[in-house]
Design an enzyme around this catalytic site. Structure first.
Site, PDB file in Angstrom:
ATOM      1  N   PHE A   1       0.808  -1.229   0.000  1.00 18.25           N
ATOM      2  CA  PHE A   1       0.000   0.000   0.000  1.00 18.25           C
ATOM      3  C   PHE A   1       0.840   1.279   0.000  1.00 18.25           C
ATOM      4  CE2 PHE A   1      -4.142  -2.095   1.819  1.00 18.25           C
ATOM      5  CZ  PHE A   1      -4.405  -2.637   0.573  1.00 18.25           C
ATOM      6  N   ARG A   2       2.173   1.161  -0.036  1.00 13.67           N
ATOM      7  CA  ARG A   2       3.080   2.278  -0.382  1.00 13.67           C
ATOM      8  C   ARG A   2       3.207   3.385   0.658  1.00 13.67           C
ATOM      9  NH1 ARG A   2       5.042  -1.224  -3.723  1.00 13.67           N
ATOM     10  NH2 ARG A   2       4.060  -1.390  -5.729  1.00 13.67           N
TER      11      ARG A   2
ATOM     12  N   ASN B   1       7.919  -3.575   2.104  1.00 14.17           N
ATOM     13  CA  ASN B   1       8.828  -2.857   1.191  1.00 14.17           C
ATOM     14  C   ASN B   1       8.326  -1.444   0.912  1.00 14.17           C
ATOM     15  OD1 ASN B   1       6.679  -3.942  -0.272  1.00 14.17           O
ATOM     16  ND2 ASN B   1       7.853  -4.074  -2.157  1.00 14.17           N
TER      17      ASN B   1
ATOM     18  N   LYS C   1       8.354 -11.140   6.482  1.00 14.82           N
ATOM     19  CA  LYS C   1       8.439 -11.281   5.025  1.00 14.82           C
ATOM     20  C   LYS C   1       9.891 -11.387   4.604  1.00 14.82           C
ATOM     21  CE  LYS C   1       7.667 -10.907   0.541  1.00 14.82           C
ATOM     22  NZ  LYS C   1       6.966  -9.868  -0.175  1.00 14.82           N
TER      23      LYS C   1
ATOM     24  N   HIS D   1       8.856 -14.567  -0.732  1.00 15.50           N
ATOM     25  CA  HIS D   1       8.906 -14.315  -2.172  1.00 15.50           C
ATOM     26  C   HIS D   1       9.997 -15.227  -2.716  1.00 15.50           C
ATOM     27  CE1 HIS D   1       8.856 -11.470  -5.783  1.00 15.50           C
ATOM     28  NE2 HIS D   1       9.764 -12.380  -6.060  1.00 15.50           N
TER      29      HIS D   1
ATOM     30  N   HIS E   1       2.482 -15.919  -3.809  1.00 18.92           N
ATOM     31  CA  HIS E   1       2.285 -15.815  -5.266  1.00 18.92           C
ATOM     32  C   HIS E   1       2.982 -16.927  -6.067  1.00 18.92           C
ATOM     33  CE1 HIS E   1       6.042 -13.735  -4.645  1.00 18.92           C
ATOM     34  NE2 HIS E   1       5.527 -12.540  -4.465  1.00 18.92           N
TER      35      HIS E   1
ATOM     36  N   ASP F   1      -1.385  -9.629  -4.057  1.00 20.39           N
ATOM     37  CA  ASP F   1      -0.099  -8.962  -4.307  1.00 20.39           C
ATOM     38  C   ASP F   1      -0.346  -7.597  -4.946  1.00 20.39           C
ATOM     39  OD1 ASP F   1       2.604  -8.494  -4.288  1.00 20.39           O
ATOM     40  OD2 ASP F   1       3.061  -9.769  -5.996  1.00 20.39           O
TER      41      ASP F   1
ATOM     42  N   HIS G   1       1.648   0.960  -9.259  1.00 21.04           N
ATOM     43  CA  HIS G   1       2.633   1.901  -9.797  1.00 21.04           C
ATOM     44  C   HIS G   1       1.873   2.778 -10.785  1.00 21.04           C
ATOM     45  CE1 HIS G   1       5.992  -0.447  -8.175  1.00 21.04           C
ATOM     46  NE2 HIS G   1       5.404  -1.523  -8.633  1.00 21.04           N
TER      47      HIS G   1
ATOM     48  N   GLY H   1       4.550  -4.995 -10.879  1.00 20.90           N
ATOM     49  CA  GLY H   1       3.405  -4.976  -9.973  1.00 20.90           C
ATOM     50  C   GLY H   1       2.163  -4.421 -10.629  1.00 20.90           C
TER      51      GLY H   1
HETATM   52  O1  DOR Z   1       5.396  -7.405  -8.785  1.00 22.83           O
HETATM   53  C1  DOR Z   1       5.698  -7.157  -7.637  1.00 22.83           C
HETATM   54  N1  DOR Z   1       5.553  -5.942  -7.118  1.00 22.83           N
HETATM   55  N2  DOR Z   1       6.234  -8.128  -6.894  1.00 22.83           N
HETATM   56  C2  DOR Z   1       6.795  -7.873  -5.705  1.00 22.83           C
HETATM   57  O2  DOR Z   1       7.337  -8.760  -5.119  1.00 22.83           O
HETATM   58  C3  DOR Z   1       6.798  -6.509  -5.155  1.00 22.83           C
HETATM   59  C4  DOR Z   1       5.711  -5.706  -5.743  1.00 22.83           C
HETATM   60  C5  DOR Z   1       5.850  -4.230  -5.452  1.00 22.83           C
HETATM   61  O3  DOR Z   1       5.961  -3.864  -4.281  1.00 22.83           O
HETATM   62  O4  DOR Z   1       5.803  -3.445  -6.392  1.00 22.83           O
END
Ligand code: DOR
Length: 436
Positions: A62-63, A93, A143, A177, A231, A301, A305, A320
């Site tokens: 969710f950034r 992340n 994770k 992952h 995934h 997942d 972006h 993603g």
């Molecule tokens: O496609 C992906 N996007 N796979 C990941 O493991 C991380 C994710 C992301 O955070 O953009």
């Protein structure tokens, strides 16, 4: 909080859909019976609809903090409400990455302030944060990225990986992952001169995922540590998992079930994610593994972006796709095409996610459980449109696709957070509790 009574629905209870009524009092389900009291309650006439436990998406990005121009907890959880998702487990992340208690506490405070649905967060492993992982509290799990993806989180030191298995709480889920970083690094130069998306799949291929998943399954058995493989993208990996195994569990995603390299012709780099799309026979193998119980969970997942970022070409576009607001509809649509039953949708998207992470009071419609509920019309048709997406990134790989089945009303801990096509922005979710 006003009590709610849902009447007329087919209610998923004790493993099947039944003609029952459900009453909520405060944040809990208080009655599930053929007739419940309506005293002081708002009555929802749900004739013709199916009542699911709220959808639990156990893999989302969710950034927030750090990349809130792509998504934030408000936009993401409004999208969840629309998609029938009442609870989520969010990945570490973010920026900075969530790798210690201070970062977790901060995310939890953001969740309490902003999240329209119930929230929990993973702590991220690195090659050298073992002490943080050992003492960590209030997380859904640990994770581990074994292949580099979005952000800097990576465990590529195999000794560090063994110590994580050896020294962290054996009952706490480590979610993996699985793409083998050494294998990826070794082979990248073979594909980088090509600009087509198939080259990306040929680089991060079935073997890259298999080697990594195989290693994790071996270590989980050696240390008797809970492990969950995220995934799963290929048919071959599924042979590593076993129905009813409670030590090593596995998950796949709507895109790995429904899309494959042929979709690159239409999607180009919009179809880029890690692990990448595989082949038609992998779609079939993943459905088969859900059917025979080798894989128990579907989660998105969700990895937003911006469209501008996604159009930077095969090697520069970030990996993603967004999916929380369409995942239930996508799997309901697959169900309408005979891929699975509605009961299985509940098992894969509600019950098993709750079980996998030992969530308290979630995943089932039972008195005493949290009143997280999703009212579904399995026959409602709609077309996914970028212009209607609530995710901040504003697009979907399923743009233009007609789907049969969707969430009409979403209830989070006794509060209606989505109905009549509108999100109720006064609602806030709660921190998910875990038995581990
Ligand atoms: O496609 C992906 N996007 N796979 C990941 O493991 C991380 C994710 C992301 O955070 O953009």
């Amino acid at each position: 909080m006003k009590s709610i009574v849902i009447k007329g629905a087919k209610v998923y209870h004790n493993g099947r859909f039944q003609d029952l009524e459900v009453r909520t009092d405060g944040p809990f389900i208080s009655q599930v019976a053929s007739r419940v009291s309506t005293d002081g309650a708002r009555v929802i006439d749900a004739s013709g609809l199916h009542l699911f436990p709220g959808i639990i998406d156990v893999q989302v990005h969710f950034r927030e903090p750090g990349n809130t121009y792509k998504e934030d907890l408000e936009s993401a959880t409004r999208a969840c409400a629309k998609g029938g998702v009442t609870s989520f487990c969010e990945m570490p992340n973010t920026s900075p990455p969530a790798t210690n208690q201070k970062a977790m506490d901060y995310k939890l405070s953001l969740g309490a302030k902003k999240s329209r649905v119930n929230y929990s967060f993973f702590v991220g492993a690195t090659n050298d944060n073992l002490d943080d992982l050992i003492g960590i509290k209030r997380v859904c799990g640990i994770k581990v990225f074994l292949g580099a993806s979005t952000g800097d989180l990576l465990v590529d030191d195999m000794k560090a990986l063994e110590r994580i298995f050896a020294e962290t709480n054996k009952n706490r889920v480590i979610a993996f992952h699985c793409e083998d970083e050494a294998f990826l690094r070794e082979r990248k130069h073979l594909f980088e001169h090509r600009s087509d998306m198939r080259a990306y799949t040929e680089w991060r291929n079935v073997e890259a995922a298999y080697i990594s998943s195989h290693r994790v399954v071996g270590l989980a058995r050696k240390y008797q540590h809970r492990a969950h493989i995220l995934h799963v993208s290929s048919a071959r990996e599924t042979e590593l998992f076993h129905p009813r195994d409670t030590l090593v569990t596995a998950e796949t995603s709507p895109h790995h079930l429904l899309l494959n390299v042929d979709d690159y012709d239409r999607l180009g780099t919009l179809g880029k994610m890690n692990p990448p799309l595989k082949y038609r026979e992998d779609n079939a193998g993943l459905w088969k593994a859900l059917q025979n119980g080798r894989i128990g969970v579907i989660a998105t997942d969700h990895a937003p972006h911006t469209l501008e970022e996604k159009r930077r070409g095969t090697w520069k576009a970030p990996a993603g796709i967004p999916a929380v607001e369409n995942s239930l509809a996508l799997i309901l649509d697959a169900s309408s095409r005979g891929m699975c039953t509605l009961e299985q949708v509940v098992q894969w998207m509600c019950e098993n996610p709750a079980r996998t992470y030992a969530m308290k009071r979630k995943g089932f419609i039972q008195p005493g459980y949290d009143a997280d509920l999703t009212l579904v019309d399995p026959n409602a048709e709609h077309v996914v449109r970028n212009s209607e997406q609530l995710t901040k990134c504003g697009w979907s790989p399923w743009d233009g696709q007609k789907l049969r089945g969707r969430a009409l009303t979403t209830i989070v801990r006794g509060q209606v957070v989505y109905e009549d096509g509108q999100v109720n922005d006064d609602v806030r979710g709660s921190e998910i509790e875990f038995a581990v």
